[in-house]
Scaffold this active site. Structure first.
Site, mmCIF file in Angstrom:
data_model
loop_
_atom_site.group_PDB
_atom_site.id
_atom_site.type_symbol
_atom_site.label_atom_id
_atom_site.label_comp_id
_atom_site.label_asym_id
_atom_site.label_seq_id
_atom_site.Cartn_x
_atom_site.Cartn_y
_atom_site.Cartn_z
ATOM 1 N N GLU A 1 0.830 -1.205 0.000
ATOM 2 C CA GLU A 1 0.000 0.000 0.000
ATOM 3 C C GLU A 1 0.870 1.263 0.000
ATOM 4 O O GLU A 1 1.987 1.248 0.541
ATOM 5 C CB GLU A 1 -0.919 0.006 1.231
ATOM 6 N N CYS B 1 3.439 8.513 0.853
ATOM 7 C CA CYS B 1 4.082 7.629 1.826
ATOM 8 C C CYS B 1 4.204 6.264 1.158
ATOM 9 O O CYS B 1 3.197 5.661 0.767
ATOM 10 C CB CYS B 1 3.186 7.575 3.067
ATOM 11 N N CYS C 1 6.441 -6.667 7.138
ATOM 12 C CA CYS C 1 7.600 -6.214 7.913
ATOM 13 C C CYS C 1 7.913 -7.262 8.976
ATOM 14 O O CYS C 1 7.000 -7.859 9.542
ATOM 15 C CB CYS C 1 7.306 -4.872 8.578
ATOM 16 N N CYS D 1 6.690 -4.415 15.552
ATOM 17 C CA CYS D 1 6.354 -3.414 16.571
ATOM 18 C C CYS D 1 4.908 -3.674 17.007
ATOM 19 O O CYS D 1 4.023 -3.860 16.176
ATOM 20 C CB CYS D 1 6.490 -2.001 16.005
ATOM 21 N N CYS E 1 1.720 -1.724 15.656
ATOM 22 C CA CYS E 1 1.634 -1.552 14.198
ATOM 23 C C CYS E 1 0.976 -2.768 13.550
ATOM 24 O O CYS E 1 1.390 -3.904 13.779
ATOM 25 C CB CYS E 1 3.042 -1.333 13.650
ATOM 26 N N LEU F 1 11.077 6.405 17.647
ATOM 27 C CA LEU F 1 11.687 6.191 18.970
ATOM 28 C C LEU F 1 10.715 5.506 19.941
ATOM 29 O O LEU F 1 10.969 4.408 20.428
ATOM 30 C CB LEU F 1 12.137 7.544 19.535
ATOM 31 N N CYS G 1 -0.656 6.145 10.176
ATOM 32 C CA CYS G 1 0.587 5.499 10.598
ATOM 33 C C CYS G 1 0.290 4.186 11.313
ATOM 34 O O CYS G 1 -0.536 4.141 12.216
ATOM 35 C CB CYS G 1 1.324 6.394 11.591
HETATM 36 S S1 SF4 Z 1 6.232 0.383 12.734
HETATM 37 FE FE1 SF4 Z 1 5.428 -1.377 11.565
HETATM 38 S S2 SF4 Z 1 6.283 -1.175 9.510
HETATM 39 FE FE2 SF4 Z 1 7.494 0.169 10.870
HETATM 40 S S3 SF4 Z 1 9.223 -1.102 11.537
HETATM 41 FE FE3 SF4 Z 1 7.620 -1.374 13.108
HETATM 42 S S4 SF4 Z 1 6.463 -3.184 12.420
HETATM 43 FE FE4 SF4 Z 1 7.683 -2.504 10.676
#
Ligand code: SF4
Length: 360
Positions: free
Chosen positions: A92, A105, A112, A116, A119, A233, A351
């Site tokens: 996307e 973006c 990924c 995180c 996310c 961060l 985000c």
């Molecule tokens: S915020 Fe999401 S896309 Fe970005 S590094 Fe962490 S897991 Fe990967």
């Protein structure tokens, strides 16, 4: 004979490639011009070549393109594009219009692997790295889509949602979509050079955001154009960062900030620190005070991003008064701190909300 993808040939190798095909070298510059500036999607669209040449060339080469599967428009004018790659993977890109800029973006990976916890992309895991031309193709495809729809009466980007019209062409690029750009280092560096040299977008208008792959942060300015760097961060202690961003176990906060201190910033430029605010996790007065200490000596600005919760998210968005309080503590210590209200939340384009869901 397998046909070669013209976009997959490195621009500097295109001239020898044309010579190999028995064509004069200047055909390489013409092809580059038609692909990157005139958005040609097939050899037959390069009308500067004679019909005979186009037919002959089409037997040996082709031009790959992203397939646009879905285009969604948010109430605030943000647009989300879902693309399919040649092998069926999906990614996307998000277009954010403002009166003076049109920011895209873009994604650097399908999925990924950094996981995180706040996310949605991280929940999907890594499918694969994008190739350089797939990274750049997001810009070409969106520019082409904008061009095609600019005459449409309900094109919100072109009409600027009733305010000042946004530019009709992408002006700024942020690597903040799906994936960790520095985990796909070589392809991202190559893509950055293509964006600067072939699409003629200034490095000052490019921003790369990283979760903190420390060795690559220091390698980036040696290999890539001098783009803006943003550090995601999100915590002020090793313990909290270990939990919300598992990458911290490999590249701890202290090492990351030490690399930031050594980053060769050009005059009058600053590092951006992204800080996703999670209620009761990293949004306390103590966190704000620790953050001030951590950033001491680094030319920086802080973007405070209240969490965009998604279904199944274990975190919550802090109350507005706590967000403001956190910002005020930073401002009182002369740290440039901005509250970024994410755009496109109603279409999951904000985000941490990208997941390229199509077939699941
Ligand atoms: S915020 Fe999401 S896309 Fe970005 S590094 Fe962490 S897991 Fe990967």
């Amino acid at each position: 004979m397998t046909k070669k993808n013209l976009k997959a040939v490195a621009p500097e190798e295109l001239e020898p490639f044309m010579l190999e095909l028995g064509l004069p070298g200047f055909r390489a510059d013409q092809a580059i011009h038609w692909i990157y500036e005139k958005h040609a999607q097939s050899v037959s669209e390069i009308t500067e070549f004679s019909k005979d040449l186009r037919e002959k060339l089409a037997q040996r080469v082709y031009i790959s393109n992203l397939t646009l599967l879905k285009r969604q428009v948010s109430e605030d004018g943000t647009e989300k594009f879902l693309f399919e790659l040649e092998d069926g993977e999906t990614i996307e890109s998000v277009l954010i219009p403002d009166s003076d800029r049109l920011t895209l973006c873009i994604s650097s990976q399908a999925g990924c692997m950094l996981g995180c916890r706040f996310c949605l992309t991280g929940k999907k895991g890594l499918r694969r790295n994008l190739r350089s031309h797939e990274i750049v193709d997001q810009i070409l495809s969106v520019n082409r889509a904008l061009h095609a729809s600019s005459d449409s009466p309900d094109c919100r980007v072109a009409k600027g949602m009733g305010q000042n019209p946004a530019p009709s062409k992408i002006t700024n690029i942020v690597f903040m979509g799906m994936g960790e750009p520095l985990s796909n280092f070589d392809k991202v560096v190559d893509a950055l050079w293509r964006i600067v040299k072939l699409l003629r977008i200034s490095p000052r208008r490019l921003t790369l955001s990283t979760a903190g792959i420390t060795p690559r942060i220091l390698e980036l300015p040696q290999k890539a154009p001098m783009v803006n760097l943003a550090i995601s961060l999100n915590a002020t202690t090793e313990e909290v960062r270990d939990y919300i961003m598992p990458v911290n176990k490999n590249y701890p906060l202290t090492t990351l900030l030490s690399a930031c201190r050594r980053f060769p910033l050009p005059p009058r430029r600053r590092l951006t620190f992204e800080y996703v605010l999670l209620k009761g996790v990293n949004d306390t007065t103590e966190d704000a005070k620790r953050l001030i200490g951590l950033l001491r000596g680094i030319p920086s600005k802080v973007n405070l991003i209240p969490l965009n919760p998604f279904e199944g998210s274990e975190f919550q968005r802090p109350e507005d008064q706590n967000i403001l309080k956190f910002q005020t503590i930073l401002l009182n210590e002369h740290i440039a701190a901005f509250i970024r209200q994410s755009r496109g939340r109603d279409i999951l384009a904000a985000c941490g909300q990208l997941q390229a869901r199509y077939r699941v």
